[in-house]
Design an enzyme around this catalytic site. Sequence first.
Site, PDB file in Angstrom:
ATOM      1  N   LYS A  13       0.839  -1.210   0.000  1.00 27.92           N
ATOM      2  CA  LYS A  13       0.000   0.000   0.000  1.00 27.92           C
ATOM      3  C   LYS A  13       0.875   1.261   0.000  1.00 27.92           C
ATOM      4  O   LYS A  13       0.647   2.175  -0.786  1.00 27.92           O
ATOM      5  CB  LYS A  13      -0.934   0.012   1.230  1.00 27.92           C
ATOM      6  N   ARG A  88      -9.739   1.097   8.990  1.00 24.60           N
ATOM      7  CA  ARG A  88      -9.238  -0.244   9.283  1.00 24.60           C
ATOM      8  C   ARG A  88     -10.281  -1.099   9.976  1.00 24.60           C
ATOM      9  O   ARG A  88      -9.980  -2.214  10.394  1.00 24.60           O
ATOM     10  CB  ARG A  88      -8.029  -0.118  10.189  1.00 24.60           C
ATOM     11  N   ARG A 127      11.545  -5.915   4.678  1.00 24.31           N
ATOM     12  CA  ARG A 127      11.393  -4.450   4.581  1.00 24.31           C
ATOM     13  C   ARG A 127      12.373  -3.724   5.513  1.00 24.31           C
ATOM     14  O   ARG A 127      12.563  -4.110   6.654  1.00 24.31           O
ATOM     15  CB  ARG A 127       9.965  -4.041   4.956  1.00 24.31           C
ATOM     16  N   ARG A 160      11.217  -2.170  11.310  1.00 16.64           N
ATOM     17  CA  ARG A 160      10.137  -1.745  12.225  1.00 16.64           C
ATOM     18  C   ARG A 160       9.913  -2.814  13.282  1.00 16.64           C
ATOM     19  O   ARG A 160       9.968  -4.004  12.992  1.00 16.64           O
ATOM     20  CB  ARG A 160       8.838  -1.532  11.421  1.00 16.64           C
ATOM     21  N   ARG A 171      -0.672  -9.166  13.337  1.00 13.10           N
ATOM     22  CA  ARG A 171      -1.183  -8.154  12.395  1.00 13.10           C
ATOM     23  C   ARG A 171      -2.057  -8.807  11.325  1.00 13.10           C
ATOM     24  O   ARG A 171      -3.057  -8.235  10.911  1.00 13.10           O
ATOM     25  CB  ARG A 171      -0.011  -7.399  11.744  1.00 13.10           C
TER      26      ARG A 171
END
Length: 217
Positions: A13, A88, A127, A160, A171
């Site tokens: 996203k 969300r 990431r 992160r 998540r």
Amino acid sequence: MRLILVGPPGAGKGTQAVLLASHYNIPHISTGDIFRANLKGGTELGTLAKSYMDKGELVPDTVTNEMVKDRLNQDDLANGFLLDGFPRNVFQAEVLRAILAEKHTSLDAVLELSIDDQEIISRISGRRTCRNCGATFHTVNAPSKVEGVCDNCQGELYQREDDKAEVIQRRLEVYSEQTKPIIAFYRGEGLLISIMALGEVSEISQRSIAALSAVIS
Ligand code: AP5
């Protein structure tokens, strides 16, 4: 153009939002980025958000909705906006509809990025995010020119806290239980466009623009 990007964690996203926001010349509003900027700035909101984000849970609706309402009241949104990471859950979707109705406006489209769980894990675990400007890289798919250093601003790249294996699973559960229902909500409103988010970043943005141009004049 008033657009929402929805999809599981790691669907791309943020990556697509930067390209689409530039293509349509609209501000990119990412609630995750706003929380991380607050954390970096040492604000009370940042500390509160971190306590939820690090566990893979949603930040409470009252806090998030108020923050988004403030952002949507700023005066740089004449051409529209691209929301990434909000809403969300169905309650946030209803609040967003009410905020826009107060302004006598509404959404143009909701773009869903679909991707399977295996690809999600591979994207998230590789990431790396810039501590300074928030740009994202991937150790394999989109590496920075110098390992650990941001190509854009030379800031330090880090992993992160919520990208660690133990948090990713939670998540994904939260996405499935709380966020996925908004897909049906927006399908019911006739706003949903779904695309497969597998392939090169540029291919996916072209696919997105083609899908959006079919419904937006
Ligand atoms: P947020 O920051 O919004 O995280 P997220 O939705 O989980 O999404 P991600 O940032 O993990 O992934 P992405 O889809 O943007 O993927 P990306 O482009 O980086 O939210 C974090 C937390 O904040 C939440 O868990 C919650 O606690 C809180 N929060 C935020 N909004 C909230 C709300 N509304 N209410 C309550 N709480 C909220 O790509 C991932 C990786 O893949 C990158 O390394 C990238 O380089 C790579 N990649 C991208 N595209 C491709 C491709 N096509 N091929 C190969 N690799 C690719």
